[in-house]
Design an enzyme around this catalytic site. Structure first.
Site, short mmCIF file in Angstrom:
data_model
loop_
_atom_site.label_atom_id
_atom_site.label_comp_id
_atom_site.label_asym_id
_atom_site.label_seq_id
_atom_site.Cartn_x
_atom_site.Cartn_y
_atom_site.Cartn_z
N MET A 67 0.69 -1.12 0.01
CA MET A 67 -0.35 -0.34 0.50
C MET A 67 1.02 1.46 0.03
O MET A 67 0.37 2.42 -0.86
CB MET A 67 -0.68 -0.11 1.60
CG MET A 67 -1.67 1.57 1.25
SD MET A 67 -2.98 1.23 -0.49
CE MET A 67 -4.19 0.34 0.28
N ASN A 114 -3.20 -7.74 -9.28
CA ASN A 114 -1.92 -7.10 -9.23
C ASN A 114 -0.68 -7.42 -9.79
O ASN A 114 -0.75 -9.09 -9.47
CB ASN A 114 -1.83 -6.67 -8.02
CG ASN A 114 -0.10 -6.56 -7.34
OD1 ASN A 114 0.62 -6.39 -7.54
ND2 ASN A 114 -0.38 -7.54 -6.78
N ARG A 115 -0.13 -6.90 -10.64
CA ARG A 115 0.89 -7.05 -11.88
C ARG A 115 2.50 -5.95 -11.34
O ARG A 115 2.98 -5.76 -12.20
CB ARG A 115 1.11 -7.83 -12.99
CG ARG A 115 0.56 -6.80 -13.89
CD ARG A 115 0.58 -8.19 -15.31
NE ARG A 115 0.17 -6.90 -16.35
CZ ARG A 115 -1.45 -7.25 -16.73
NH1 ARG A 115 -2.05 -8.05 -16.11
NH2 ARG A 115 -2.14 -6.54 -17.83
N PHE A 118 6.79 -5.13 -8.26
CA PHE A 118 8.15 -3.84 -6.95
C PHE A 118 8.48 -2.96 -7.47
O PHE A 118 9.61 -2.64 -7.53
CB PHE A 118 9.70 -5.13 -6.76
CG PHE A 118 8.99 -6.45 -5.73
CD1 PHE A 118 8.17 -6.40 -5.28
CD2 PHE A 118 9.98 -7.26 -5.86
CE1 PHE A 118 7.86 -7.18 -4.97
CE2 PHE A 118 9.93 -8.00 -5.20
CZ PHE A 118 8.51 -8.52 -4.29
N SER A 179 6.28 -13.16 -3.51
CA SER A 179 5.80 -12.52 -4.37
C SER A 179 5.80 -13.41 -5.55
O SER A 179 6.64 -13.65 -6.55
CB SER A 179 6.32 -10.96 -5.04
OG SER A 179 5.53 -10.54 -6.47
N ASN A 181 5.44 -11.74 -9.55
CA ASN A 181 5.50 -10.74 -9.97
C ASN A 181 6.85 -10.34 -10.50
O ASN A 181 6.74 -9.58 -11.24
CB ASN A 181 4.96 -9.52 -9.20
CG ASN A 181 3.39 -9.79 -9.54
OD1 ASN A 181 2.19 -10.43 -10.53
ND2 ASN A 181 2.13 -8.57 -8.41
N THR A 182 8.05 -10.92 -9.59
CA THR A 182 9.19 -10.80 -10.36
C THR A 182 9.67 -12.53 -10.47
O THR A 182 9.67 -12.79 -9.96
CB THR A 182 10.19 -10.21 -9.69
OG1 THR A 182 10.05 -8.88 -8.72
CG2 THR A 182 11.79 -10.49 -9.36
N LYS A 217 7.89 -14.29 4.26
CA LYS A 217 6.50 -14.17 3.48
C LYS A 217 5.87 -15.19 2.63
O LYS A 217 6.87 -15.40 2.29
CB LYS A 217 6.03 -12.95 2.88
CG LYS A 217 4.66 -12.50 2.03
CD LYS A 217 4.33 -11.18 1.87
CE LYS A 217 2.80 -11.20 1.59
NZ LYS A 217 2.61 -9.52 2.14
N ASN A 246 1.30 -14.05 0.81
CA ASN A 246 1.67 -13.58 -0.80
C ASN A 246 -0.05 -13.24 -1.01
O ASN A 246 -0.84 -14.42 -0.94
CB ASN A 246 2.31 -13.65 -1.07
CG ASN A 246 3.08 -12.46 -1.55
OD1 ASN A 246 2.93 -11.47 -2.73
ND2 ASN A 246 4.22 -12.02 -1.28
N GLY A 270 -7.96 -10.68 -1.42
CA GLY A 270 -9.33 -10.17 -1.19
C GLY A 270 -9.87 -11.67 -1.37
O GLY A 270 -8.93 -12.67 -0.94
#
Length: 342
Positions: A67, A114-115, A118, A179, A181-182, A217, A246, A270
């Site tokens: 956030m 989301n993507r 970072f 994550s 997304n990396t 995490k 995550n 969510g």
């Protein structure tokens, strides 16, 4: 809720339905408010103190990483009722993140995809901001990850750099190896890679004159066997706790009216993650016999979700999607719901 009925629709109209623009405007507004927002704290604050990993938290509800990546609005979060704040994920190198669009809201599903990748100003920039403006009045966690430009074989030094730069300011570090997304990041959850990373981070912390608690995490998509192996490594290397979980690559739980968005790449958070995150928390708690305190995050949209997470074995909880979709009132409802049960 006033936020759901009036404020949020107005924000999206002004931002042409672009959730990333809404997010940026929210952070900008809160960062400019600074100390002026403190008088509202009496509306949102819940006093329900607890001590976890040797840290005293004024209540059990924290702001999850993602956030406020760059720590721009630190003065605002305690005033909105959060008992702790986790900034980041930050990386050694500043990076823009993935191409836009990269953030999608699914209001009918109470979810977000989301993507982001970072996107952040870098560890040193965060350190400089904290040096200039100070920390929030609640415990500060800092999530650190691997830069996209850094080869996987050099990942350890990336994490060590960020830990060194931010060590004077963090009350705990969240080691983000989960994550989606990396590229390649989740490989760091494998036993050998994680053992090397944790050993070096513990060594670096000791060299800096005191070991700030390290939390790992984890992804919700790990098999039980892979998660059990990860927990063994964490116990062997003196990890202070686990953050579960995550975002997920799964796409179950999306409303039919939003099925077209299911094909978007990235992590889902969510309501669709509620059950799975609680399952992972329960698994971690039972597998470690309670030896690793847990921050439960994922699909907490109200007090009942938070209480189920605590019943599963979590000591603390974090919010992200609920706050993004429903505003600060959800922080008050969750923290007071927890406090009321005692």
């Amino acid at each position: 809720m006033l936020f759901d009925r009036i404020v949020r629709p107005a924000m999206y109209r002004l931002a042409y339905h672009d959730p990333e623009v809404v997010h940026e405007r929210t952070i900008r507004l809160l960062s400019r408010a600074g100390g002026a927002i403190r008088p509202v704290s009496r509306l949102y604050r819940t006093d329900d103190p607890v001590t976890v990993f040797g840290l005293r938290f004024p209540n059990r509800v924290g702001l999850a990483a993602g956030m406020d990546k760059n720590g721009r609005a630190l003065a605002a979060w305690p005033a909105l009722g959060f008992g702790f704040v986790e900034v980041g994920t930050v990386t050694r190198h500043p990076q823009p993140g993935n191409p836009k669009p990269r953030l999608f809201t699914l209001p009918a599903s109470d979810a977000v995809i989301n993507r982001m990748g970072f996107n952040n100003e870098g560890a040193q920039a965060l350190a400089d901001r904290l040096a200039a403006h100070g920390k929030p009045g609640v415990p500060l966690g800092i999530s650190i990850g691997k830069s996209k430009v850094t080869p996987l074989e050099d990942a350890v030094e990336d994490y060590r750099y960020s830990l060194r730069a931010l060590h004077p300011y963090a009350d705990y570090f969240a080691i983000n190896v989960s994550s989606p997304n990396t590229p390649g990041l989740r490989a760091l959850q494998d036993k050998a890679a994680l053992a090397e990373l944790l050993a070096e981070l513990r060594k670096t912390g000791a060299e800096l004159g005191g070991e700030t608690p390290l939390l790992v995490k984890v992804a919700p998509d790990l098999t039980d066997d892979a998660l059990a192996e990860l927990l063994e490594v964490c116990l062997e290397h003196g990890v202070a706790g686990i953050i579960a979980t995550n975002t997920t690559l799964a796409r179950t739980g999306i409303a039919a009216s939003e099925s077209a968005l299911a094909s978007e790449a990235g992590g889902l958070s969510g309501r669709p993650l509620t059950a799975r995150s609680a399952e992972v928390v329960r698994f971690v708690h039972e597998k470690t016999g309670g030896a690793l305190p847990i921050i439960g995050v994922g699909g907490i949209l109200g007090p009942d979700d938070a209480l189920r997470m605590l019943d599963a074995g979590a000591s603390l909880v974090q919010l992200y999607t609920a706050f993004a979709l429903h505003g600060p009132g959800v922080v008050r409802r969750v923290s007071r719901g927890i406090a009321a049960r005692g």
